[in-house]
Design a protein around this motif. Structure first.
Motif, PDB file in Angstrom:
ATOM      1  N   CYS A  60      25.799  52.310  29.845  1.00  0.00           N
ATOM      2  CA  CYS A  60      27.136  52.748  29.433  1.00  0.00           C
ATOM      3  C   CYS A  60      28.074  51.553  29.452  1.00  0.00           C
ATOM      4  CB  CYS A  60      27.653  53.826  30.381  1.00  0.00           C
ATOM      5  SG  CYS A  60      29.346  54.343  29.990  1.00  0.00           S
ATOM      6  N   HIS A  62      31.143  51.482  29.920  1.00  0.00           N
ATOM      7  CA  HIS A  62      32.260  51.622  30.860  1.00  0.00           C
ATOM      8  C   HIS A  62      31.918  50.986  32.207  1.00  0.00           C
ATOM      9  CE1 HIS A  62      34.866  54.313  33.611  1.00  0.00           C
ATOM     10  NE2 HIS A  62      35.588  53.307  33.182  1.00  0.00           N
ATOM     11  N   ARG A  63      31.034  51.629  33.008  1.00  0.00           N
ATOM     12  CA  ARG A  63      30.679  51.065  34.308  1.00  0.00           C
ATOM     13  C   ARG A  63      29.160  50.984  34.483  1.00  0.00           C
ATOM     14  NH1 ARG A  63      35.150  49.665  34.185  1.00  0.00           N
ATOM     15  NH2 ARG A  63      36.915  50.237  35.504  1.00  0.00           N
ATOM     16  N   SER A  64      28.448  50.877  33.363  1.00  0.00           N
ATOM     17  CA  SER A  64      27.014  50.547  33.349  1.00  0.00           C
ATOM     18  C   SER A  64      26.071  51.643  33.858  1.00  0.00           C
ATOM     19  CB  SER A  64      26.737  49.258  34.150  1.00  0.00           C
ATOM     20  OG  SER A  64      27.441  48.195  33.583  1.00  0.00           O
ATOM     21  N   ALA A  65      26.528  52.872  33.946  1.00  0.00           N
ATOM     22  CA  ALA A  65      25.598  53.949  34.321  1.00  0.00           C
ATOM     23  C   ALA A  65      24.545  54.121  33.232  1.00  0.00           C
ATOM     24  CB  ALA A  65      26.364  55.254  34.521  1.00  0.00           C
ATOM     25  N   CYS A  79      27.973  60.247  29.041  1.00  0.00           N
ATOM     26  CA  CYS A  79      27.565  59.491  30.228  1.00  0.00           C
ATOM     27  C   CYS A  79      27.654  60.375  31.477  1.00  0.00           C
ATOM     28  CB  CYS A  79      28.474  58.267  30.377  1.00  0.00           C
ATOM     29  SG  CYS A  79      28.090  57.287  31.848  1.00  0.00           S
ATOM     30  N   TYR A  81      28.430  59.500  34.452  1.00  0.00           N
ATOM     31  CA  TYR A  81      29.303  58.986  35.506  1.00  0.00           C
ATOM     32  C   TYR A  81      30.744  59.503  35.343  1.00  0.00           C
ATOM     33  CZ  TYR A  81      30.570  55.370  39.011  1.00  0.00           C
ATOM     34  OH  TYR A  81      30.984  54.698  40.123  1.00  0.00           O
ATOM     35  N   HIS A  82      31.419  59.105  34.259  1.00  0.00           N
ATOM     36  CA  HIS A  82      32.799  59.557  34.038  1.00  0.00           C
ATOM     37  C   HIS A  82      32.922  60.389  32.770  1.00  0.00           C
ATOM     38  CE1 HIS A  82      32.822  55.612  36.140  1.00  0.00           C
ATOM     39  NE2 HIS A  82      33.564  56.286  36.996  1.00  0.00           N
ATOM     40  N   GLY A  83      31.758  60.711  32.191  1.00  0.00           N
ATOM     41  CA  GLY A  83      31.742  61.658  31.090  1.00  0.00           C
ATOM     42  C   GLY A  83      32.203  61.141  29.741  1.00  0.00           C
ATOM     43  N   TRP A  84      32.292  59.831  29.588  1.00  0.00           N
ATOM     44  CA  TRP A  84      32.634  59.319  28.259  1.00  0.00           C
ATOM     45  C   TRP A  84      31.502  59.699  27.291  1.00  0.00           C
ATOM     46  CZ3 TRP A  84      35.276  53.828  28.233  1.00  0.00           C
ATOM     47  CH2 TRP A  84      36.296  53.796  29.194  1.00  0.00           C
TER      48      TRP A  84
HETATM   49 FE1  FES Z   1      29.773  55.770  31.828  1.00  0.00          FE
HETATM   50 FE2  FES Z   1      31.919  55.558  33.328  1.00  0.00          FE
HETATM   51  S1  FES Z   1      30.026  54.577  33.575  1.00  0.00           S
HETATM   52  S2  FES Z   1      31.606  56.841  31.645  1.00  0.00           S
END
Ligand code: FES
Ligand code: FE
Length: 297
Positions: A60, A62-65, A79, A81-84
């Motif tokens: 991802c 955003h924060r690599s999930a 995603c 993690y934060h649902g993007w």
């Molecule tokens: Fe994917 Fe934050 S790590 S939405």
């Protein structure tokens, strides 16, 4: 394009199968059909979205999930993690739950790769700079043939090494003395190699009488009359085998480079006789032959 035998910079320009359609669909455990796979050291998520099968980098932005732990939502991947959510069309972020009215940052974009379904396999190309095509399959659409997709296998060797073994004629009497070869026949004439378009080379192997066997329509080993090899760059081989009884068997394999030292081979066994007979003997006999090869490869 330049590159050495193990130069994965070169192989990224080609299409490779990364999973079967069946395993993608079987991955749906309430999150949608999405699974993690690796091609040339790049971790991918493959997903069946509303607008088709797509392949993204599994990270991802955003924060690599890992996106493969998320969900398929319509024609996007969400995603965990934060649902993007990232759209199937181009990987661009289409929704940020924590900022529903805020602007979407332009770099909120998952890396998307070329992806197509062909021969019940999901094919991916990491770089489309070169004009490469998914390789042909001699008899997949031929109604005279029954094609069976065998269980793929992963070997601890480079794809090039696996292909080399597949087209090697001199190992039959040593590695396969009871199956494909015969220990009495050690001499092979080098075949004439015919280079063709699209990185294909062909040769015909006509064994001495009694030197070679191949799998017949019932899954038994029978005398081979001749076999036509088509080697498709970089890691595909088709062997069109004609038995002395006149029946044909076509073996198709592609050795996908997972990384520098592992490859996963996807393969079909196709036959034009006993098409209504059981498939399992054909899987079993190939498994037995592969067991013989893996020790040396
Ligand atoms: Fe994917 Fe934050 S790590 S939405
Ligand atoms: Fe072998």
């Amino acid at each position: 394009m330049t590159g050495s035998f193990l130069d994965n910079e070169t192989w990224k320009y080609f299409w490779h199968p990364v999973c079967t359609v069946a395993e993608l669909d079987a991955s749906d455990h309430g999150r949608g059909a999405l699974l993690k796979t690796t091609l040339l050291g790049v971790e991918l998520v493959v997903a069946r979205t509303e607008s088709g099968v797509v392949a993204f980098n599994n990270r991802c932005p955003h924060r690599s999930a890992k996106l493969s732990l998320g969900w398929v939502r319509g024609d996007a991947i969400q995603c965990p993690y934060h649902g993007w959510s990232y759209g199937a069309k181009d990987g661009m972020c289409v929704a940020i739950p924590a900022a529903p009215n805020g602007p979407i940052p332009p770099n909120a974009k998952a890396t998307k790769y070329d992806c197509e379904v062909r021969y019940d396999l999901v094919w991916v190309r990491l770089d489309n700079l070169a004009d490469t095509n998914i390789p042909g399959h001699l008899v997949f659409d031929d109604p005279e043939f029954k094609c069976v997709l065998g269980p793929s296998y992963t070997w601890k060797t480079h794809s090039a090494r696996r292909v080399e073994n597949f087209v090697d004629l001199a190992h039959f009497p040593f590695v396969h003395p009871e199956t494909l070869g015969s220990s009495g026949f050690n001499t092979f004439l080098a075949p004439n190699i015919d280079f063709q378009n699209e990185g294909t080379l062909r040769f015909r192997y006509v064994p001495q009488e009694g030197a070679r066997k191949a799998v017949d329509g019932k899954g038994n080993l029978s005398p081979l009359a001749f076999s036509d090899y088509r080697v498709r760059a970089p890691f595909g081989v088709t062997v069109d085998l004609t038995l002395t009884n006149g029946s044909r068997m076509v073996l198709w394999v592609w050795a996908t480079p997972i990384d520098d030292i592992h490859c996963r081979s996807f393969w079909f066994t196709c036959r034009n006789t006993d098409r209504d007979g059981p498939d399992q003997p054909h899987i079993d006999v190939q498994a037995r032959i592969l067991e013989e090869d893996i020790h040396v490869v």
